[in-house]
Design a protein around this motif. Structure first.
Motif: not given
Length: 135
Positions: A51-60, A95-107
């Motif tokens: 919903p907002d940048p603060a929530a995106a930071r918490a998600t990341a 970034k902004d109201s989005f959280a990007l996750t890249v998970d390479a633990t399966g490699l």
């Protein structure tokens, strides 16, 4: 974006694949997940709407916080964004109201023709996605 042609081509280039990978994707609860089934295992990219940048930071932060030795990415490596990384192979940026996750633990490690760590690969893919976001 995370399943888009530009990122598929980047993954193929980085890993020296003979063709661009064909990922599968899901959309649930404001989270878009793109899973690449690669010869060395699964690479999962996800974008969570917040919903907002603060929530995106918490998600990341929560994406990597429970992993061993997880820490904020600092200095120039954080690209001016809140970022977090685990040596196990997960990277997350807000970034902004989005959280990007890249998970390479399966490699399987080392990854690709240059023998990089999963964490290094995750960071590289994340920066490729972030570069697309700014265009």
């Amino acid at each position: 974006m995370v399943c888009g042609q530009e990122i598929r081509a980047k993954i193929a280039q980085i890993l020296a694949l003979p063709a661009d990978p064909s990922p599968s994707s899901t959309w649930a609860g404001g989270r878009y997940t793109c899973t690449y089934r690669l010869p060395s295992g699964a690479l999962v990219l996800a974008v969570q709407e917040s919903p907002d940048p603060a929530a995106a930071r918490a998600t990341a932060h929560s994406a990597v916080a429970a992993l061993p030795s997880a820490a904020p990415i600092e200095g120039l490596a954080n690209l001016g964004l809140p970022g977090y990384q685990s040596p196990a192979g997960t990277v997350a940026f807000a970034k902004d109201s989005f959280a990007l996750t890249v998970d390479a633990t399966g490699l399987k490690e080392p990854v690709g023709p240059h023998g990089v760590s999963r964490s290094s690969l995750a960071y590289q893919i994340a920066t490729d996605v972030l570069a697309c976001w700014s265009e």
